[in-house]
Scaffold this active site. Sequence first.
Site, PDB file in Angstrom:
ATOM      1  N   GLY A  11      48.028  39.140  34.313  1.00 24.45           N
ATOM      2  CA  GLY A  11      48.619  37.824  34.579  1.00 24.45           C
ATOM      3  C   GLY A  11      48.274  37.324  35.967  1.00 24.45           C
ATOM      4  O   GLY A  11      48.049  36.129  36.182  1.00 24.45           O
ATOM      5  N   ASN A  12      48.196  38.247  36.933  1.00 20.76           N
ATOM      6  CA  ASN A  12      47.848  37.856  38.301  1.00 20.76           C
ATOM      7  C   ASN A  12      46.386  37.456  38.411  1.00 20.76           C
ATOM      8  O   ASN A  12      46.029  36.631  39.249  1.00 20.76           O
ATOM      9  CB  ASN A  12      48.145  38.990  39.276  1.00 20.76           C
ATOM     10  CG  ASN A  12      49.641  39.145  39.497  1.00 20.76           C
ATOM     11  OD1 ASN A  12      50.302  38.231  39.942  1.00 20.76           O
ATOM     12  ND2 ASN A  12      50.174  40.305  39.144  1.00 20.76           N
ATOM     13  N   LYS A 129      63.318  45.618  37.281  1.00 19.87           N
ATOM     14  CA  LYS A 129      62.149  44.742  37.411  1.00 19.87           C
ATOM     15  C   LYS A 129      62.546  43.417  38.060  1.00 19.87           C
ATOM     16  O   LYS A 129      63.316  42.645  37.498  1.00 19.87           O
ATOM     17  CB  LYS A 129      61.575  44.500  36.004  1.00 19.87           C
ATOM     18  CG  LYS A 129      60.542  43.440  35.920  1.00 19.87           C
ATOM     19  CD  LYS A 129      59.149  43.984  36.106  1.00 19.87           C
ATOM     20  CE  LYS A 129      58.122  42.854  36.047  1.00 19.87           C
ATOM     21  NZ  LYS A 129      56.866  43.197  36.679  1.00 19.87           N
ATOM     22  N   LYS A 213      53.432  44.865  30.459  1.00 17.49           N
ATOM     23  CA  LYS A 213      52.309  44.535  29.567  1.00 17.49           C
ATOM     24  C   LYS A 213      51.291  45.666  29.476  1.00 17.49           C
ATOM     25  O   LYS A 213      50.612  45.811  28.453  1.00 17.49           O
ATOM     26  CB  LYS A 213      51.640  43.231  29.989  1.00 17.49           C
ATOM     27  CG  LYS A 213      50.702  43.319  31.166  1.00 17.49           C
ATOM     28  CD  LYS A 213      49.246  43.334  30.758  1.00 17.49           C
ATOM     29  CE  LYS A 213      48.262  43.429  31.887  1.00 17.49           C
ATOM     30  NZ  LYS A 213      48.610  43.800  33.224  1.00 17.49           N
ATOM     31  N   LYS A 275      49.903  50.599  35.317  1.00 16.15           N
ATOM     32  CA  LYS A 275      48.557  50.621  34.711  1.00 16.15           C
ATOM     33  C   LYS A 275      48.071  52.051  34.527  1.00 16.15           C
ATOM     34  O   LYS A 275      47.536  52.424  33.480  1.00 16.15           O
ATOM     35  CB  LYS A 275      47.555  49.869  35.582  1.00 16.15           C
ATOM     36  CG  LYS A 275      47.754  48.383  35.557  1.00 16.15           C
ATOM     37  CD  LYS A 275      46.660  47.685  36.339  1.00 16.15           C
ATOM     38  CE  LYS A 275      47.197  46.400  36.913  1.00 16.15           C
ATOM     39  NZ  LYS A 275      47.984  45.592  35.991  1.00 16.15           N
TER      40      LYS A 275
HETATM   41  P1  ADP Z   1      48.245  42.454  36.929  1.00 18.80           P
HETATM   42  O1  ADP Z   1      48.744  41.066  36.929  1.00 18.80           O
HETATM   43  O2  ADP Z   1      46.806  42.563  36.556  1.00 18.80           O
HETATM   44  O3  ADP Z   1      49.124  43.403  36.172  1.00 18.80           O
HETATM   45  P2  ADP Z   1      49.249  43.693  39.398  1.00 18.80           P
HETATM   46  O4  ADP Z   1      49.439  42.843  40.609  1.00 18.80           O
HETATM   47  O5  ADP Z   1      50.437  44.127  38.646  1.00 18.80           O
HETATM   48  O6  ADP Z   1      48.208  42.898  38.477  1.00 18.80           O
HETATM   49  O7  ADP Z   1      48.412  44.994  39.805  1.00 18.80           O
HETATM   50  C1  ADP Z   1      47.182  44.891  40.519  1.00 18.80           C
HETATM   51  C2  ADP Z   1      47.419  45.107  42.010  1.00 18.80           C
HETATM   52  O8  ADP Z   1      47.774  46.459  42.272  1.00 18.80           O
HETATM   53  C3  ADP Z   1      46.213  44.890  42.885  1.00 18.80           C
HETATM   54  O9  ADP Z   1      46.081  43.539  43.254  1.00 18.80           O
HETATM   55  C4  ADP Z   1      46.478  45.791  44.100  1.00 18.80           C
HETATM   56  O10 ADP Z   1      46.875  45.025  45.211  1.00 18.80           O
HETATM   57  C5  ADP Z   1      47.654  46.652  43.672  1.00 18.80           C
HETATM   58  N1  ADP Z   1      47.530  48.090  43.921  1.00 18.80           N
HETATM   59  C6  ADP Z   1      48.578  48.875  44.286  1.00 18.80           C
HETATM   60  N2  ADP Z   1      48.205  50.151  44.420  1.00 18.80           N
HETATM   61  C7  ADP Z   1      46.873  50.199  44.123  1.00 18.80           C
HETATM   62  C8  ADP Z   1      45.914  51.276  44.067  1.00 18.80           C
HETATM   63  N3  ADP Z   1      46.258  52.531  44.315  1.00 18.80           N
HETATM   64  N4  ADP Z   1      44.641  50.966  43.725  1.00 18.80           N
HETATM   65  C9  ADP Z   1      44.297  49.697  43.436  1.00 18.80           C
HETATM   66  N5  ADP Z   1      45.157  48.649  43.480  1.00 18.80           N
HETATM   67  C10 ADP Z   1      46.436  48.884  43.823  1.00 18.80           C
HETATM   68 MG    MG Z   2      51.162  43.926  36.655  1.00 15.84          MG
END
Ligand code: ADP
Ligand code: MG
Length: 318
Positions: A11-12, A129, A213, A275
């Site tokens: 989503g981001n 959350k 998600k 993730k």
């Molecule tokens: P999405 O909307 O794709 O779920 P998120 O913002 O939830 O995106 O997750 C992606 C973010 O996770 C990245 O932008 C990054 O800043 C952050 N992040 C936190 N820890 C890590 C890590 N260990 N390696 C890579 N990214 C990380």
């Molecule tokens: Mg996310």
Amino acid sequence: MARLVVIALGGNAISPSGGSGSAAEQTRNLWSSMGQVAGLVAEGVDVVLTHGNGPQVGAILIKNEMARDVVPAVPLDWCVANTQATIGFVAATALEHHLRVRGVDRPVVPLVSRVRVDDDDPAFAEPTKPVGPWFTAEEAEDRAATDGHVYGPQGDRGWRRLVPSPRPRESLDLPAIRLLRDQGAIVIANGGGGIPMARRGDRLEGIEAVIDKDLGAALLAHELDADGLVVLTDVRGVAVDFGTPDEHWLGRVTLSEMRAHADDGQFRAGSMGPKVDAVCRFVAASDAPASIGALDEAAAVVHGEAGTRVVPDDRPDG
Ligand code: ADP
Ligand code: MG
């Protein structure tokens, strides 16, 4: 049968935090990522799509807040359904177009789709959350007294509403997803983790919660017996010591190696944590590889040429 890969779009990545969040911006990002997905389909990869909706639900909650004295607030299950519809119709239109350009004539069906959670999931006892706008401590207490929602302090910026994020248990629209796929459609399903539903007596009811998600994507990939899961986001993969001078981006790692990094506290809750959890669950349950990588490198990530790929322990080359 072609290799089936479930692809989850962040989503981001669709609505970047530095961006305007406008419909035009999200449409542009979806058109460009659907171009890559179309390329994969054209080369014979069978795809089921899902997507996040964090920033998009956040925007609806801000509107809820600002209009609270004018129109009734939209509950969270409705917010998820709304975003499945909007992201889904744009993505479907873009993907159908990009496929047609490549000579592939397949319908793309965005499905308003529901996911069952357990009524007694521990998440309901302790919502964690954070969603929606920020408040001062006084505002949050005021609201809690009137709307009955749970609010909690979130660092220096103030307080936010906290909602339960229960584990997804069952994709309720799996039979429809299967029917559509059998007829040749490319399906977009379980957006935002799916509309959270719980059994109440002999009925299903939408509930005030959000499903992660990434976990929703892992469940769907397992239920569909997919050959792979690919989580696309706004960074190039998974890093250890993220954001420090020792930062190191992971390429191919085994399930045990990735779990060891997670146990080591490498991944933050609410972003990379879920993730990594999701891909590890899929690899363990399905004995197939899963990747995390950048949305703008989608094709290379699916092919294992970019991003971070988690492989089963007994197949380090998988
Ligand atoms: P999405 O909307 O794709 O779920 P998120 O913002 O939830 O995106 O997750 C992606 C973010 O996770 C990245 O932008 C990054 O800043 C952050 N992040 C936190 N820890 C890590 C890590 N260990 N390696 C890579 N990214 C990380
Ligand atoms: Mg996310």
